[in-house]
Motif scaffolding. Structure first.
Motif, PDB file in Angstrom:
ATOM      1  N   GLY A 128       0.110  -6.032  -1.671  1.00  0.00           N
ATOM      2  CA  GLY A 128       0.274  -7.190  -0.797  1.00  0.00           C
ATOM      3  C   GLY A 128       0.214  -6.833   0.665  1.00  0.00           C
ATOM      4  O   GLY A 128      -0.360  -7.564   1.478  1.00  0.00           O
ATOM      5  N   GLY A 129       0.816  -5.675   1.015  1.00  0.00           N
ATOM      6  CA  GLY A 129       0.757  -5.241   2.402  1.00  0.00           C
ATOM      7  C   GLY A 129      -0.657  -4.922   2.846  1.00  0.00           C
ATOM      8  O   GLY A 129      -1.088  -5.294   3.943  1.00  0.00           O
ATOM      9  N   ALA A 140      -5.608  -7.026   5.724  1.00  0.00           N
ATOM     10  CA  ALA A 140      -7.034  -7.358   5.777  1.00  0.00           C
ATOM     11  C   ALA A 140      -7.257  -8.853   6.012  1.00  0.00           C
ATOM     12  O   ALA A 140      -8.096  -9.258   6.823  1.00  0.00           O
ATOM     13  CB  ALA A 140      -7.722  -6.925   4.480  1.00  0.00           C
ATOM     14  N   ILE A 141      -6.466  -9.685   5.318  1.00  0.00           N
ATOM     15  CA  ILE A 141      -6.690 -11.134   5.387  1.00  0.00           C
ATOM     16  C   ILE A 141      -6.372 -11.708   6.760  1.00  0.00           C
ATOM     17  O   ILE A 141      -7.035 -12.644   7.218  1.00  0.00           O
ATOM     18  CB  ILE A 141      -5.865 -11.858   4.293  1.00  0.00           C
ATOM     19  CG1 ILE A 141      -6.400 -11.498   2.909  1.00  0.00           C
ATOM     20  CG2 ILE A 141      -5.914 -13.373   4.482  1.00  0.00           C
ATOM     21  CD1 ILE A 141      -5.596 -12.091   1.763  1.00  0.00           C
ATOM     22  N   VAL A 142      -5.364 -11.175   7.437  1.00  0.00           N
ATOM     23  CA  VAL A 142      -4.979 -11.750   8.732  1.00  0.00           C
ATOM     24  C   VAL A 142      -6.104 -11.640   9.756  1.00  0.00           C
ATOM     25  O   VAL A 142      -6.089 -12.330  10.778  1.00  0.00           O
ATOM     26  CB  VAL A 142      -3.698 -11.084   9.286  1.00  0.00           C
ATOM     27  CG1 VAL A 142      -2.501 -11.398   8.398  1.00  0.00           C
ATOM     28  CG2 VAL A 142      -3.875  -9.579   9.442  1.00  0.00           C
ATOM     29  N   ASN A 143      -7.090 -10.803   9.465  1.00  0.00           N
ATOM     30  CA  ASN A 143      -8.251 -10.709  10.367  1.00  0.00           C
ATOM     31  C   ASN A 143      -9.128 -11.959  10.287  1.00  0.00           C
ATOM     32  O   ASN A 143     -10.056 -12.121  11.087  1.00  0.00           O
ATOM     33  CB  ASN A 143      -9.084  -9.469  10.023  1.00  0.00           C
ATOM     34  CG  ASN A 143      -8.362  -8.181  10.377  1.00  0.00           C
ATOM     35  OD1 ASN A 143      -7.749  -8.077  11.437  1.00  0.00           O
ATOM     36  ND2 ASN A 143      -8.415  -7.201   9.492  1.00  0.00           N
ATOM     37  N   MET A 144      -8.842 -12.836   9.313  1.00  0.00           N
ATOM     38  CA  MET A 144      -9.564 -14.106   9.209  1.00  0.00           C
ATOM     39  C   MET A 144      -8.971 -15.166  10.130  1.00  0.00           C
ATOM     40  O   MET A 144      -9.342 -16.339  10.043  1.00  0.00           O
ATOM     41  CB  MET A 144      -9.539 -14.608   7.758  1.00  0.00           C
ATOM     42  CG  MET A 144     -10.311 -13.740   6.779  1.00  0.00           C
ATOM     43  SD  MET A 144     -10.254 -14.395   5.080  1.00  0.00           S
ATOM     44  CE  MET A 144     -11.120 -15.964   5.292  1.00  0.00           C
ATOM     45  N   TRP A 180      -4.459 -18.085   5.456  1.00  0.00           N
ATOM     46  CA  TRP A 180      -5.474 -17.535   4.555  1.00  0.00           C
ATOM     47  C   TRP A 180      -4.858 -16.603   3.518  1.00  0.00           C
ATOM     48  O   TRP A 180      -5.400 -16.447   2.417  1.00  0.00           O
ATOM     49  CB  TRP A 180      -6.558 -16.824   5.351  1.00  0.00           C
ATOM     50  CG  TRP A 180      -7.522 -17.789   5.972  1.00  0.00           C
ATOM     51  CD1 TRP A 180      -7.668 -18.087   7.291  1.00  0.00           C
ATOM     52  CD2 TRP A 180      -8.474 -18.607   5.277  1.00  0.00           C
ATOM     53  NE1 TRP A 180      -8.650 -19.038   7.486  1.00  0.00           N
ATOM     54  CE2 TRP A 180      -9.163 -19.371   6.253  1.00  0.00           C
ATOM     55  CE3 TRP A 180      -8.805 -18.778   3.930  1.00  0.00           C
ATOM     56  CZ2 TRP A 180     -10.159 -20.289   5.915  1.00  0.00           C
ATOM     57  CZ3 TRP A 180      -9.793 -19.685   3.574  1.00  0.00           C
ATOM     58  CH2 TRP A 180     -10.461 -20.434   4.569  1.00  0.00           C
ATOM     59  N   ILE A 181      -3.711 -15.989   3.833  1.00  0.00           N
ATOM     60  CA  ILE A 181      -3.005 -15.183   2.829  1.00  0.00           C
ATOM     61  C   ILE A 181      -2.658 -16.058   1.626  1.00  0.00           C
ATOM     62  O   ILE A 181      -2.911 -15.707   0.466  1.00  0.00           O
ATOM     63  CB  ILE A 181      -1.725 -14.557   3.424  1.00  0.00           C
ATOM     64  CG1 ILE A 181      -2.077 -13.530   4.499  1.00  0.00           C
ATOM     65  CG2 ILE A 181      -0.878 -13.909   2.325  1.00  0.00           C
ATOM     66  CD1 ILE A 181      -0.869 -12.939   5.208  1.00  0.00           C
ATOM     67  N   GLN A 191       2.717  -3.886   8.151  1.00  0.00           N
ATOM     68  CA  GLN A 191       2.191  -4.241   6.836  1.00  0.00           C
ATOM     69  C   GLN A 191       1.822  -2.967   6.071  1.00  0.00           C
ATOM     70  O   GLN A 191       2.137  -2.819   4.879  1.00  0.00           O
ATOM     71  CB  GLN A 191       0.934  -5.125   6.971  1.00  0.00           C
ATOM     72  CG  GLN A 191       1.113  -6.396   7.782  1.00  0.00           C
ATOM     73  CD  GLN A 191       1.650  -7.562   6.960  1.00  0.00           C
ATOM     74  OE1 GLN A 191       2.299  -7.349   5.953  1.00  0.00           O
ATOM     75  NE2 GLN A 191       1.391  -8.778   7.401  1.00  0.00           N
ATOM     76  N   LEU A 192       1.141  -2.054   6.731  1.00  0.00           N
ATOM     77  CA  LEU A 192       0.665  -0.843   6.062  1.00  0.00           C
ATOM     78  C   LEU A 192       1.812   0.101   5.704  1.00  0.00           C
ATOM     79  O   LEU A 192       1.790   0.742   4.647  1.00  0.00           O
ATOM     80  CB  LEU A 192      -0.358  -0.131   6.946  1.00  0.00           C
ATOM     81  CG  LEU A 192      -1.662  -0.896   7.219  1.00  0.00           C
ATOM     82  CD1 LEU A 192      -2.542  -0.130   8.195  1.00  0.00           C
ATOM     83  CD2 LEU A 192      -2.421  -1.148   5.921  1.00  0.00           C
TER      84      LEU A 192
END
Length: 525
Positions: free
Chosen positions: A202-203, A208-212, A223-224, A345-346
């Motif tokens: 999930g992290g 990756a998704i927040v870059n959308m 978008w998550i 997140q990472l």
């Protein structure tokens, strides 16, 4: 589980065989001896080879897909923590108390409906029930990405809890209907390790998704929810389609592992002989959960009157309260150590990855040693030390090390506690209902977990860490010690023949219906 060996009578004591002893034939339950044996006449080595092949077939058909379903379930319920550090709370103009309320409401509906879902799972078949609730919660998750205010998020979280309520207790009960007690723990651990992987994955996914951010006019956090919700619907639809439209005799393995199967007595992927083998091996383990049984309110009352239901609830509240505090707030905790959004997140990934490995290892150890209580006690100490480090130190490095120990003290105890409960409750509906109560009560403590990490307590969050520490020390560790002692005392009474009067004058069928109240049923410690 402890092997169910009844204390035999000694000729020098002058005791005659008890009613319980008459119920066994050469140490094997009579009802199991009377079952058709498809391997009659084969050598012991041939029987073991067939049994290993059968177990491998069950593992391939059941575990991977069910683990994926739970990974998606846990990802969907906890990704709000990832969304928060990407601006969810600010964009919806929510106060800290309102954000905590959106966490709390999930656990209310989730906990209230869990006991009911166990009855529905049995009555509507797993191949229908599980895909349907997945589609419903996937829709709820997608809607979370479309909300514009606090009220909309509250409604979506309520229905998310309602629709997810049946999966975790349902799958654990379902797996307990396929495997012997000494085989169940590691499978439950592999299944639950998906929760740790969900935290880890999930992290990475959120980063990756927040870059959308800005795509379609939606922020990254929205978008998550949208993408993960749609993925859940796709997987659920695939499960349902496979279960309804495919003939396993004509399908290859890649297809058949992508579906939810029914219970052993009617599983289509097994041959008639394999179905008999599964039921027979469960009967030899003194389980009746593989067979059909009509629901009666007596099973509800039997669960409510069983002290093991309440000790199980106590233990599970200790570990589940800690679990949700950890999974919902780990990204926030890491962020408060001084790391920015994507970095936080990472950094939330490694503790989950370690927890997944330890969870499977403890599941294996608990199955081999059949000492689930001791496993809970030892692992709880890791969690206690971990949260003591979070509570007592202001050093980011010490705190981050504490998150590893905290995860190790929480995640392995979830499947181990469920396995411990399932091992010690016999009967199709009684076991399902007991698991529903235990897991439902544990999840109800998510309400506490949702409200103990307050914004005014950052960056150290001492009250939150202290509450989790108390949960692990008092309920998880203390409850495990209490249940272990009580089970050991009861086993001693059964070995000494003090419970044999429970079966005096009863027929074989009546003795069978006693389930875990049979005097020859020894509890797993």
């Amino acid at each position: 589980m402890e092997k169910n060996e009844l204390k035999t009578t000694d000729s020098d004591n002058g005791h005659s065989p008890s009613e319980t002893e008459k119920h066994l034939e050469h140490g094997v339950p009579v009802d199991a001896v009377n079952l058709p044996d498809p391997d009659e006449g084969l050598s012991e080595e041939e029987r073991k080879r067939i049994d290993r092949a059968l177990l491998w077939k069950l593992d391939l058909r059941l575990i991977p897909w069910l683990s994926l379903l739970y990974l998606m379930s846990f990802l969907d319920r906890t990704n709000i923590g990832n969304a928060k550090i990407d601006g969810l709370q600010e964009d919806l103009n929510m106060s800290n108390n309102q954000y905590n309320a959106t966490l709390t409401i999930f656990f209310i509906s989730y906990s209230v409906f869990e006991p009911l879902t166990q009855v529905l799972l049995k009555r509507f078949r797993p191949s229908v029930f599980l895909p349907v609730i997945m589609i419903l919660w996937g829709i709820c998750m997608t809607c979370m990405g479309l909300v514009h205010n606090f009220s909309g998020l509250m409604a979506a979280r309520w229905f998310l809890g309602l629709t997810e309520a049946g999966l975790f207790p349902g799958v654990n009960y379902y797996l307990s209907c396929w495997y012997r007690r000494s085989e169940f723990g590691v499978r439950a651990a592999i299944f639950f390790s998906a929760a740790a992987l969900a935290g880890s994955f999930g992290g990475l996914l959120a980063a990756a998704i927040v870059n959308m951010d800005g795509v379609g006019g939606k922020p990254g956090w929205a978008w998550i929810f949208i993408l993960e919700g749609l993925a859940t619907v796709v997987v659920a639809t695939l499960s349902f389609w496979m279960a309804r439209s495919c003939s396993t005799e004509k399908m290859d393995l890649q297809l058949t592992i992508c579906q939810v199967h029914d219970f052993p007595d009617e599983a289509k992927f097994l041959s008639e002989d394999d179905r008999r083998r599964v039921i027979r091996r469960l009967k030899l383990d003194q389980q009746s959960s593989a067979e059909h049984e009509e629901f009666k309110l007596d099973y509800l009352w039997a669960s409510l009157k069983d002290w093991k239901t309440y000790t199980g609830m106590m233990i599970y509240m200790g570990v589940d309260g800690a679990l949700y505090a950890f999974s919902l707030f780990l990204p926030t905790i890491v962020q408060q150590m001084g790391y920015k959004s994507i970095h936080a997140q990472l950094l939330s990934v490694p503790p989950y990855a370690v927890a997944a490995v330890v969870t499977i290892f403890i599941g294996f150890v608990a199955d081999r040693t059949r000492m689930r209580g001791y496993c809970n006690m030892v692992m709880s100490l890791f969690g206690i030390v971990g949260f003591a480090m979070l509570l007592g130190s202001g050093s980011p490095h010490v705190q981050y090390a504490g998150t590893f120990l905290g995860a190790m003290g929480i995640y392995p105890c979830i499947p181990n506690t469920i396995s411990w409960t399932a091992n010690n409750v016999e009967g199709v509906y009684k076991r399902g209902i007991s698991l529903g109560f235990v897991i439902g009560w544990g999840n109800l403590n998510g309400i506490v977990s949702s409200n103990i990490y307050r914004a005014e307590d950052k960056p150290r969050y001492k009250p939150g860490h202290a509450v989790v520490l108390a949960y692990e020390a008092i309920f998880l560790l203390g409850g495990s010690v209490l249940q272990h002692v009580l089970l050991r005392r009861e086993n001693a009474k059964r070995r000494n023949g003090e419970r044999n009067n429970w079966v005096e004058g009863k027929t074989e069928a009546e003795i069978e219906k006693l389930g875990d109240k049979r005097p020859d049923f020894l509890y797993t410690l």
